[in-house]
Design a protein around this motif. Structure first.
Motif, PDB file in Angstrom:
ATOM      1  N   UNK A 107       3.631 -11.315   1.101  1.00 59.65           N
ATOM      2  CA  UNK A 107       2.568 -11.140   0.121  1.00 59.65           C
ATOM      3  C   UNK A 107       1.345 -10.600   0.834  1.00 59.65           C
ATOM      4  N   UNK A 108       0.506  -9.863   0.107  1.00 61.00           N
ATOM      5  CA  UNK A 108      -0.731  -9.378   0.735  1.00 61.00           C
ATOM      6  C   UNK A 108      -1.560 -10.575   1.201  1.00 61.00           C
ATOM      7  N   UNK A 109      -2.181 -10.421   2.351  1.00 60.67           N
ATOM      8  CA  UNK A 109      -2.976 -11.511   2.885  1.00 60.67           C
ATOM      9  C   UNK A 109      -4.218 -11.710   2.027  1.00 60.67           C
ATOM     10  N   UNK A 110      -4.519 -12.985   1.767  1.00 60.42           N
ATOM     11  CA  UNK A 110      -5.701 -13.346   0.995  1.00 60.42           C
ATOM     12  C   UNK A 110      -6.800 -13.724   1.979  1.00 60.42           C
ATOM     13  N   UNK A 111      -7.900 -12.972   2.024  1.00 66.02           N
ATOM     14  CA  UNK A 111      -8.952 -13.279   2.992  1.00 66.02           C
ATOM     15  C   UNK A 111      -9.556 -14.664   2.759  1.00 66.02           C
ATOM     16  N   UNK A 112      -9.445 -15.231   1.570  1.00 76.11           N
ATOM     17  CA  UNK A 112     -10.012 -16.548   1.281  1.00 76.11           C
ATOM     18  C   UNK A 112      -9.143 -17.669   1.837  1.00 76.11           C
ATOM     19  N   UNK A 113      -7.880 -17.365   2.190  1.00 78.80           N
ATOM     20  CA  UNK A 113      -6.986 -18.391   2.710  1.00 78.80           C
ATOM     21  C   UNK A 113      -7.184 -18.500   4.217  1.00 78.80           C
ATOM     22  N   UNK A 114      -7.406 -19.733   4.738  1.00 81.55           N
ATOM     23  CA  UNK A 114      -7.623 -19.880   6.184  1.00 81.55           C
ATOM     24  C   UNK A 114      -6.350 -19.676   6.962  1.00 81.55           C
TER      25      UNK A 114
ATOM     26  N   UNK B 153      -1.365   2.716  13.765  1.00 83.45           N
ATOM     27  CA  UNK B 153      -1.206   1.557  14.636  1.00 83.45           C
ATOM     28  C   UNK B 153      -0.509   0.387  13.953  1.00 83.45           C
ATOM     29  N   UNK B 154      -0.479   0.377  12.618  1.00 81.12           N
ATOM     30  CA  UNK B 154       0.239  -0.679  11.895  1.00 81.12           C
ATOM     31  C   UNK B 154       1.740  -0.447  12.026  1.00 81.12           C
ATOM     32  N   UNK B 155       2.539  -1.514  11.874  1.00 83.20           N
ATOM     33  CA  UNK B 155       3.993  -1.313  11.919  1.00 83.20           C
ATOM     34  C   UNK B 155       4.459  -0.477  10.725  1.00 83.20           C
ATOM     35  N   UNK B 156       5.586   0.207  10.909  1.00 87.47           N
ATOM     36  CA  UNK B 156       6.138   1.033   9.820  1.00 87.47           C
ATOM     37  C   UNK B 156       6.616   0.131   8.691  1.00 87.47           C
ATOM     38  N   UNK B 157       6.091   0.313   7.471  1.00 88.86           N
ATOM     39  CA  UNK B 157       6.568  -0.481   6.336  1.00 88.86           C
ATOM     40  C   UNK B 157       8.039  -0.189   6.060  1.00 88.86           C
ATOM     41  N   UNK B 158       8.801  -1.262   5.803  1.00 85.59           N
ATOM     42  CA  UNK B 158      10.235  -1.133   5.566  1.00 85.59           C
ATOM     43  C   UNK B 158      10.555  -1.317   4.089  1.00 85.59           C
ATOM     44  N   UNK B 159      11.558  -0.575   3.656  1.00 86.01           N
ATOM     45  CA  UNK B 159      12.011  -0.638   2.267  1.00 86.01           C
ATOM     46  C   UNK B 159      12.602  -2.015   1.979  1.00 86.01           C
TER      47      UNK B 159
ATOM     48  N   UNK C 112       0.815  -1.218   0.000  1.00 86.79           N
ATOM     49  CA  UNK C 112       0.000   0.000   0.000  1.00 86.79           C
ATOM     50  C   UNK C 112       0.848   1.266   0.000  1.00 86.79           C
ATOM     51  N   UNK C 113       2.124   1.175   0.413  1.00 86.67           N
ATOM     52  CA  UNK C 113       2.961   2.371   0.471  1.00 86.67           C
ATOM     53  C   UNK C 113       4.038   2.397  -0.616  1.00 86.67           C
ATOM     54  N   UNK C 114       4.012   1.412  -1.520  1.00 83.58           N
ATOM     55  CA  UNK C 114       4.977   1.443  -2.631  1.00 83.58           C
ATOM     56  C   UNK C 114       4.884   2.788  -3.334  1.00 83.58           C
ATOM     57  N   UNK C 115       6.005   3.249  -3.862  1.00 80.54           N
ATOM     58  CA  UNK C 115       6.038   4.585  -4.449  1.00 80.54           C
ATOM     59  C   UNK C 115       6.850   4.566  -5.736  1.00 80.54           C
ATOM     60  N   UNK C 116       6.493   5.452  -6.647  1.00 77.47           N
ATOM     61  CA  UNK C 116       7.221   5.600  -7.905  1.00 77.47           C
ATOM     62  C   UNK C 116       7.413   7.084  -8.168  1.00 77.47           C
TER      63      UNK C 116
END
Length: 189
Positions: free
Chosen positions: A182-189, A138-144, A111-115
């Motif tokens: 990888x982004x979490x897939x809500x369909x995956x248990x 409240x989420x952790x700081x995304x790391x490069x 979500x924070x990728x940048x170009x």
């Protein structure tokens, strides 16, 4: 004693010598400038980007160099580990920053990728933080995780003809403890 005629001849000879010297200097300057303006630039595969984190510095060779439309063999991606509070400094050489180029920053939260797009001579150095503010409080700081520089460059093909090349420099900043999630897939248990 010199006669007026000999004095005029001597003055004329000095003037002609000075004139010839000026013409030679002007011709040499024009030829040197012409050579400088038309000298061949480096081949795309020979251009490196300097990456620095703290006191560690590495040269990053292109990861991909290929003619548009052709199969492109991938190269090695160097790793320069950095912490969340570190800053990555990229020194962009003139063969890249003398025309349009782009910078892609990939974080462990997509979500924070940048170009960033840069025009000719906009900048020759870029500073990238090791972490950025999260999208959700409240989420952790995304790391490069990965940085890529892309540029269209002119090189020579197998026949010695000038041709465009898509060129990409890639650098991993992972410290070995992290893996790209990888982004979490809500369909995956």
């Amino acid at each position: 004693m010199t006669t007026p005629k000999k004095a005029r001849q001597k003055s004329l000879l000095q003037f002609l010598t000075l004139l010839i010297a000026v013409v030679i200097i002007v011709v040499a300057a024009v030829l040197a400038q012409n050579w400088w303006n038309n000298r061949p630039g480096p081949e795309p595969q020979d251009v490196t980007v300097t990456a620095t984190v703290g006191g560690t510095q590495i040269e990053v060779a292109p990861y991909l160099v290929c003619e548009p439309g052709l199969e492109c063999p991938e190269g090695e991606v160097p790793n320069l580990p950095m912490g969340p509070d570190d800053t990555l400094v990229l020194d962009i050489p003139e063969p890249i920053h003398d025309h349009d180029w782009q910078l892609l920053m990939i974080y462990d939260d997509p979500a924070v990728n940048d170009q960033q797009f840069h025009g000719a001579y906009d900048t020759d150095s870029v500073e990238i933080p090791g972490s950025v503010d999260p999208v959700n409080e409240g989420d952790p700081r995304p790391r490069l995780m990965v940085v890529e520089i892309s540029s269209a460059m002119i090189g020579h093909d197998a026949d010695g003809e000038e041709t465009p090349y898509a060129t990409v420099w890639s650098l991993s900043t992972m410290d070995g403890e992290r893996e790209l999630r990888a982004p979490e897939d809500p369909a995956t248990p």
